[in-house]
Design an enzyme around this catalytic site. Structure first.
Site, mmCIF file in Angstrom:
data_model
loop_
_atom_site.group_PDB
_atom_site.id
_atom_site.type_symbol
_atom_site.label_atom_id
_atom_site.label_comp_id
_atom_site.label_asym_id
_atom_site.label_seq_id
_atom_site.Cartn_x
_atom_site.Cartn_y
_atom_site.Cartn_z
ATOM 1 N N HIS A 6 -1.633 -2.905 -6.966
ATOM 2 C CA HIS A 6 -2.296 -2.580 -5.702
ATOM 3 C C HIS A 6 -3.806 -2.738 -5.841
ATOM 4 O O HIS A 6 -4.479 -1.919 -6.472
ATOM 5 C CB HIS A 6 -1.926 -1.142 -5.292
ATOM 6 C CG HIS A 6 -2.420 -0.743 -3.956
ATOM 7 N ND1 HIS A 6 -2.879 0.518 -3.664
ATOM 8 C CD2 HIS A 6 -2.530 -1.447 -2.797
ATOM 9 C CE1 HIS A 6 -3.243 0.578 -2.399
ATOM 10 N NE2 HIS A 6 -3.050 -0.605 -1.857
ATOM 11 N N ASN A 47 -4.116 5.973 -1.634
ATOM 12 C CA ASN A 47 -3.819 6.152 -0.205
ATOM 13 C C ASN A 47 -3.249 7.528 0.109
ATOM 14 O O ASN A 47 -3.336 7.998 1.241
ATOM 15 C CB ASN A 47 -2.900 5.045 0.299
ATOM 16 C CG ASN A 47 -3.673 3.758 0.534
ATOM 17 O OD1 ASN A 47 -4.904 3.780 0.626
ATOM 18 N ND2 ASN A 47 -2.989 2.644 0.611
ATOM 19 N N GLU A 68 -4.283 -0.258 -8.830
ATOM 20 C CA GLU A 68 -3.263 0.747 -9.125
ATOM 21 C C GLU A 68 -2.014 0.012 -9.597
ATOM 22 O O GLU A 68 -1.526 -0.883 -8.898
ATOM 23 C CB GLU A 68 -2.889 1.534 -7.863
ATOM 24 C CG GLU A 68 -3.788 2.688 -7.546
ATOM 25 C CD GLU A 68 -3.329 3.424 -6.293
ATOM 26 O OE1 GLU A 68 -3.284 4.654 -6.319
ATOM 27 O OE2 GLU A 68 -3.032 2.775 -5.265
ATOM 28 N N SER A 120 0.824 -1.212 0.000
ATOM 29 C CA SER A 120 0.000 0.000 0.000
ATOM 30 C C SER A 120 0.850 1.250 0.000
ATOM 31 O O SER A 120 0.371 2.321 -0.376
ATOM 32 C CB SER A 120 -0.876 0.027 1.257
ATOM 33 O OG SER A 120 -1.697 -1.095 1.326
HETATM 34 N N1 NAD Z 1 -6.081 -4.232 4.162
HETATM 35 C C1 NAD Z 1 -6.308 -3.560 3.048
HETATM 36 O O1 NAD Z 1 -7.398 -2.990 2.846
HETATM 37 C C2 NAD Z 1 -5.238 -3.478 1.994
HETATM 38 C C3 NAD Z 1 -5.579 -2.927 0.724
HETATM 39 C C4 NAD Z 1 -4.605 -2.900 -0.273
HETATM 40 C C5 NAD Z 1 -3.339 -3.389 -0.042
HETATM 41 N N2 NAD Z 1 -3.038 -3.915 1.200
HETATM 42 C C6 NAD Z 1 -1.686 -4.454 1.404
HETATM 43 O O2 NAD Z 1 -1.753 -5.869 1.255
HETATM 44 C C7 NAD Z 1 -0.759 -6.484 2.081
HETATM 45 C C8 NAD Z 1 -1.418 -7.493 3.007
HETATM 46 O O3 NAD Z 1 -2.382 -6.814 3.802
HETATM 47 P P1 NAD Z 1 -3.594 -7.610 4.474
HETATM 48 O O4 NAD Z 1 -4.604 -6.583 4.843
HETATM 49 O O5 NAD Z 1 -3.992 -8.766 3.621
HETATM 50 O O6 NAD Z 1 -2.879 -8.144 5.812
HETATM 51 P P2 NAD Z 1 -3.199 -9.467 6.681
HETATM 52 O O7 NAD Z 1 -2.559 -9.230 7.986
HETATM 53 O O8 NAD Z 1 -4.650 -9.801 6.602
HETATM 54 O O9 NAD Z 1 -2.439 -10.629 5.875
HETATM 55 C C9 NAD Z 1 -1.045 -10.705 5.763
HETATM 56 C C10 NAD Z 1 -0.682 -12.175 5.710
HETATM 57 O O10 NAD Z 1 0.702 -12.303 5.356
HETATM 58 C C11 NAD Z 1 1.199 -13.433 6.047
HETATM 59 N N3 NAD Z 1 2.654 -13.367 6.033
HETATM 60 C C12 NAD Z 1 3.462 -12.656 6.824
HETATM 61 N N4 NAD Z 1 4.750 -12.841 6.465
HETATM 62 C C13 NAD Z 1 4.736 -13.694 5.416
HETATM 63 C C14 NAD Z 1 5.741 -14.252 4.593
HETATM 64 N N5 NAD Z 1 7.033 -13.987 4.780
HETATM 65 N N6 NAD Z 1 5.348 -15.061 3.573
HETATM 66 C C15 NAD Z 1 4.052 -15.326 3.363
HETATM 67 N N7 NAD Z 1 3.046 -14.829 4.120
HETATM 68 C C16 NAD Z 1 3.399 -14.011 5.131
HETATM 69 C C17 NAD Z 1 0.550 -13.373 7.414
HETATM 70 O O11 NAD Z 1 0.583 -14.642 8.035
HETATM 71 C C18 NAD Z 1 -0.861 -12.911 7.044
HETATM 72 O O12 NAD Z 1 -1.742 -13.993 6.842
HETATM 73 C C19 NAD Z 1 -0.035 -5.342 2.796
HETATM 74 O O13 NAD Z 1 1.100 -5.000 2.053
HETATM 75 C C20 NAD Z 1 -1.076 -4.215 2.760
HETATM 76 O O14 NAD Z 1 -0.503 -2.945 2.853
HETATM 77 C C21 NAD Z 1 -3.961 -3.987 2.210
#
Ligand code: NAD
Length: 290
Positions: free
Chosen positions: A145, A195, A157, A122
């Site tokens: 993204h 963002n 994105e 993000s």
């Molecule tokens: N939450 C949102 O609305 C949103 C929107 C767009 C982008 N993002 C981005 O997406 C990414 C994930 O966010 P999320 O909301 O899904 O978080 P989340 O916490 O729901 O999921 C992250 C997952 O990654 C896993 N993980 C951690 N280290 C790891 C590794 N080395 N290898 C494989 N898996 C691993 C964790 O166990 C967890 O299940 C982040 O970079 C975030 O910024 C989030």
């Protein structure tokens, strides 16, 4: 197309990763859904199954389609096996630069030479993630993204670093179109386009709550009814996940040198208390089980 071109590796099976796996599998990709602990990868596929069951109950898909989509998602906990033959990687692990860089360095030694290496970060500059792979691979590293919930939100994105190749952008554009989504392209600046606009807005809503200008319900109702937003900013923050949001705000505030992107104290406090939003059952608002 070769097998590798239709094989995807999604790293991280959380809130975003499971949704990304779902839309890729629905478009016909064979998806390896990777987490270091198999139970979490399986839980990610179970979330896809629940999404598909809801779509089935609403008559949006039939049972054969549900089974076919689910059958194309394979939970995985061994990175080398999951990465072998992948033409596309979409990384969606925690918003932590060191973790993402370590993963990209590992992937560099595992995926085919022509694999596309996309990150769903993000806020972390794509150039910093690209620096974790060998120079000859940096052209293939690109931001992809997605927005949550991934199966519903139409935007992706595309974020190019200075080293991203035109061919990588063209491939991501084609995949975004294949997923039935729209692309916008952003330069590699903290927060990209969406963002950059959203974070100060969410931060201001949190500051209104801190100051006592309004209650959480009033702040959210003000945005819904006065700005015609489908969801209030505090409910949206809970939906995104407060731990993820805290990481995003810290990275953007530092990267932009902009205090109005920085996390308010109330956000730090909620995360420290384990109130991570909808995923933990409570955040700015409460989400009773069920
Ligand atoms: N939450 C949102 O609305 C949103 C929107 C767009 C982008 N993002 C981005 O997406 C990414 C994930 O966010 P999320 O909301 O899904 O978080 P989340 O916490 O729901 O999921 C992250 C997952 O990654 C896993 N993980 C951690 N280290 C790891 C590794 N080395 N290898 C494989 N898996 C691993 C964790 O166990 C967890 O299940 C982040 O970079 C975030 O910024 C989030």
């Amino acid at each position: 197309m070769s097998g590798a071109e239709r094989r995807a590796l999604v790293c991280g099976a959380g809130f975003m990763g499971h949704g990304i796996a779902q839309v890729l599998a629905a478009a016909g990709w064979e998806v390896r859904l990777y987490e270091p602990a198999l139970a979490r990868a399986v839980a990610g596929r179970d979330r896809v199954a629940a999404n598909l069951d809801r779509a089935l109950a609403k008559g949006r898909i039939d049972a054969a389609t549900r089974d076919a989509i689910l059958g194309r998602i394979l939970p995985a906990a061994e990175l080398p096996a999951a990465a072998a033959g992948a033409g596309l990687v979409v990384e969606a692990i925690v918003e932590d630069e060191a973790a993402k860089r370590a993963l990209f360095t590992a992937l560099d030694g595992l995926v085919p030479d022509d694999a596309l290496l996309a990150t769903n970060t993000s806020s972390i500059p794509i150039a910093r993630i690209a620096a974790a792979v060998r120079p000859e691979r940096r052209g293939a590293v690109i931001g992809m993204h997605f927005f949550s919930p991934v199966p519903v939100m139409p935007l992706v994105e595309i974020v190019r670093s200075a080293s991203t190749a035109d061919a990588a952008e063209a491939r991501v554009r084609a995949i975004v179109a294949e997923l039935g989504k729209e692309a916008v392209v952003s330069a590699d600046r903290p927060g990209f386009l969406v963002n950059r606009m959203l974070i100060p807005f969410l931060g201001e809503a949190m500051r209104l709550l801190e100051e006592g200008t309004g209650s959480a319900a009033e702040i959210d109702a003000a945005a819904r009814l006065g700005l015609n937003h489908p969801m209030g900013p505090l409910e949206l923050a809970d939906f995104i996940g407060l731990d993820t949001l805290l990481a995003i705000m810290e990275i953007q505030a530092e990267g932009l040198g902009a205090p109005h992107h920085a996390p308010p104290a109330i956000l730090r406090r909620l995360v420290a208390e384990g109130r991570l939003g909808r995923k933990s059952g409570a955040g700015f608002l409460d989400y009773p089980a069920g």
